[in-house]
Design a protein around this motif. Structure first.
Motif, short mmCIF file in Angstrom:
data_model
loop_
_atom_site.label_atom_id
_atom_site.label_comp_id
_atom_site.label_asym_id
_atom_site.label_seq_id
_atom_site.Cartn_x
_atom_site.Cartn_y
_atom_site.Cartn_z
N ASP A 111 0.73 -1.28 0.10
CA ASP A 111 -0.02 0.26 -0.03
C ASP A 111 0.80 1.11 -0.10
OD1 ASP A 111 -2.59 1.59 0.39
OD2 ASP A 111 -1.65 2.06 2.19
N VAL A 112 0.59 2.17 -0.80
CA VAL A 112 1.34 3.52 -0.77
C VAL A 112 0.28 4.36 -0.46
CG1 VAL A 112 2.66 5.06 -2.28
CG2 VAL A 112 2.57 2.60 -2.89
N ASP A 113 0.62 4.87 0.82
CA ASP A 113 -0.53 5.61 1.57
C ASP A 113 -0.33 7.29 1.28
OD1 ASP A 113 -2.19 7.19 3.41
OD2 ASP A 113 -1.49 5.68 5.21
N LEU A 114 -1.27 7.70 0.53
CA LEU A 114 -1.07 9.23 0.14
C LEU A 114 -1.90 10.09 0.80
CD1 LEU A 114 -1.24 8.45 -3.56
CD2 LEU A 114 0.74 8.54 -2.35
N ARG A 115 -2.67 9.51 2.05
CA ARG A 115 -3.42 10.41 2.90
C ARG A 115 -2.90 11.86 3.09
NH1 ARG A 115 -5.46 6.38 7.12
NH2 ARG A 115 -3.40 5.62 6.87
N ASN A 116 -1.72 11.79 3.50
CA ASN A 116 -1.13 13.00 4.18
C ASN A 116 -0.74 13.86 3.04
OD1 ASN A 116 -1.31 13.15 7.03
ND2 ASN A 116 -0.28 11.25 6.73
#
Ligand code: ADP
Ligand code: MG
Length: 566
Positions: free
Chosen positions: A480-485
């Motif tokens: 998973d590449v987390d782009l929430r920020n």
């Protein structure tokens, strides 16, 4: 021809879903070509991709509507929205299993982005659509398919893609708007401003989950006299508003007085907004970056030593790596990574910052000696960033007056109305002697180049699969590449584009020599020169995309957990 399509649909009616594959191809209908580029494997799979293609002499759009990059962006945005509206108006979804009967064009939100849902040039106009080919269970519903291709599509095409049939006035308004927005962007640089907020702008949004303007009780923006300027726009004429100068600007004020709302509006001012949004004439430097603490993120060989030194156990901070960065180290990494890509403006909100990264007051300095504190707080760096690198900062801070000393401008939000309180703040700083010592800053070490390595992109047994999951996640094989920020990533079509860009970069650009920022620059330049479609591996309908900024491309790579830097 279309008759051929009709015959085929009759022939495959009632057969198994696979027979739809036969439809792939191009069909001529009156003034346009229908191109069925990709046929889904079953009714539940991602929908089929089709295009409607008209020659420009039939479509009839005057060339002066799209003769610059930004005007074309406006026209494409307008036509995409028009197609979407006309689908709503003229198409009633036929029934069936799974995605049966779906008919759509990429979604456009509040921003006017560079999108690829519609193409317009001197030769042709093209709209790219998704269609769920209808079935009952897995049995083809040929007659329902005919309704889509023979009733809905011609009507939608006719009302959306022929210049003679669309609302020229509305189109002209959009083009005029993007022209004005472009003009404001240019003025910012000429006048050494980092942002412009027109009087009357509506900043607050409907809710935490809606980007539409707050309708009831919104207080329109009004510039403090001290910062009010007038701009001459080609279409709007004279417009007045607040020009925020380069330098260090504090936004202070009591809780709930609209500080974060102002900052969030500035974050999104890197994009243009559509008519009626309330932020049409709010423009921020295009490369402004929101900086947050992001504990838990991975960091790969980032030089955070300007902020953090002497970590316990002798950890390296010139090439700092972590699978699980702390609040302060992640915030430092976010700043350094932004500088690496190039930015004129950092946007920081105390609400989403690490306190120990932002401040260290006089009393704490006395208790904990500098030698025992790895962090040089941002307050001792913010002026240097401006003076030496020309990087301005806008900072929301309600909790520490220590910043008065380092600020050029102090704006107080008072019941949603900004007031200039620079003089008062400076007077207070003078009168109240500060126990705080400026923490001397060791000379910065040379920044080692961050060369991107091929081993960052491991291949699985079946190669590589990259998929976006909504706005905030990309899945690379199982990672998973987390782009929430990445708060300035605002459209899931940008996320789609990031997937393709990631694939394009790993397949064609990574050579164990180029740095991460060189690669980002290069891919961006290619996209601007040759269009977003070049990153797609698909022929025909390339998949829906909206252009992200360079910073978000780098942001994705930097959050890639298997990133390897030499
Ligand atoms: P702060 O960061 O100062 O604590 P916020 O920016 O979070 O305050 O704003 C508090 C609330 O006020 C939010 O619900 C926001 O939508 C609302 N608000 C902000 N600006 C305005 C405005 N101009 N008019 C009406 N409501 C606003
Ligand atoms: Mg706040």
């Amino acid at each position: 021809s279309y008759q051929h399509l009709e015959k085929m649909l009759e022939k495959i009616d009632g057969r198994g879903y696979k027979a739809y594959q036969e439809l792939q191809g191009q069909y001529q209908w009156k003034d346009y070509i229908l191109s069925i580029d990709y046929v889904q494997g079953d009714p539940f799979a991602s929908p089929s991709r089709i295009r409607v293609i008209l020659s420009e002499d039939k479509a009839g759009f005057p060339e002066n509507l799209y003769d610059t990059f930004y005007k074309r962006k406006g026209v494409i945005d307008f036509l995409s929205r028009t197609v979407a509206q006309n689908i709503q108006k003229f198409y009633h979804r036929v029934g069936g299993s799974g995605k049966s009967g779906l008919l759509s064009i990429g979604h456009c939100g509040q921003e006017i982005l560079d999108r690829n849902f519609v193409v317009i040039d001197k030769k042709h106009v093209e709209a790219r659509l998704e269609v769920g080919l209808p079935a009952a269970g897995r049995r083809i519903l040929g007659r329902e398919a005919k309704k889509i291709f023979f009733e809905a599509l011609p009507k939608i095409t006719e009302t959306s893609l022929f210049y003679k049939n669309i609302s020229k006035e509305q189109l002209q308004k959009t083009v005029a708007l993007v022209e004005d927005q472009h003009c404001i962007r240019q003025e910012l640089e000429k006048r050494n401003l980092v942002a412009f907020i027109a009087n009357g702008s509506i900043l607050p949004r409907e809710s935490g989950v809606s980007q539409r303007p707050l309708k009831i009780g919104a207080i329109p923006f009004q510039s403090p006299k001290e910062y009010e300027i007038a701009l001459e726009l080609p279409n709007y004429g004279t417009i007045k508003g607040m020009g925020i100068p380069e330098g260090v600007t504090l936004i202070v004020g009591g809780g709930f007085h609209g500080k974060s709302t102002l900052l969030e509006a500035l974050e999104l001012g890197v994009y243009d907004h559509k008519l009626g949004d309330g932020r049409e004439y709010l423009i921020t430097r295009e490369n402004a970056v929101k900086i947050k603490a992001e504990d838990g993120r991975s960091v790969e060989k980032v030089n955070i030593s300007p902020f953090i030194n002497n970590l316990p156990m002798g950890q390296d901070t010139i090439r700092f790596s972590s699978e699980n960065a702390s609040g302060s180290t992640s915030q430092a990494a976010n700043i350094i990574e932004a500088l690496e890509i190039g930015t004129d403006l950092l946007l920081i909100d105390e609400d989403t910052s690490a306190t120990n990264f932002m401040i260290r007051d006089g009393r704490m300095q006395q208790l904990v000696q500098k030698e025992k504190e790895p962090i040089t707080p941002f307050i001792d760096k913010v002026r240097e960033l401006y003076k030496e690198k020309g990087v301005s900062t806008i900072l929301v801070i309600g909790g520490s007056g220590d910043y008065f000393e380092v600020a050029d401008h102090v704006i107080m939000m008072d019941e949603y109305v900004p007031k200039d309180v620079t003089k008062q703040a400076k007077d207070i700083a003078k009168k109240n002697q500060n126990l705080r010592k400026i923490e001397s800053i060791s000379k910065e070490q040379e920044n080692p180049p961050r060369v991107l390595l091929k081993t960052s992109f491991p291949k699985g047994k079946k190669g590589v699969k990259i998929k976006s999951k909504g706005l905030e996640h990309i899945v690379y094989n199982k990672m998973d590449v987390d782009l929430r920020n990445l708060e300035q990533l605002i459209d899931s079509n940008q996320t789609n584009a990031l997937c393709f860009i990631l694939y394009y970069i790993m397949e064609t650009m990574v050579d164990d020599k180029k740095t991460l920022s060189e690669i980002v620059d290069q891919v961006y330049e290619e996209i601007l020169k040759r269009g977003l479609d070049i990153v797609s591996p698909f022929k025909g309908h390339p998949g829906n995309m909206a252009l992200p900024r360079k910073y978000e491309i780098a942001g994705m790579l930097n959050r890639f957990r298997s990133l390897k830097i030499k």
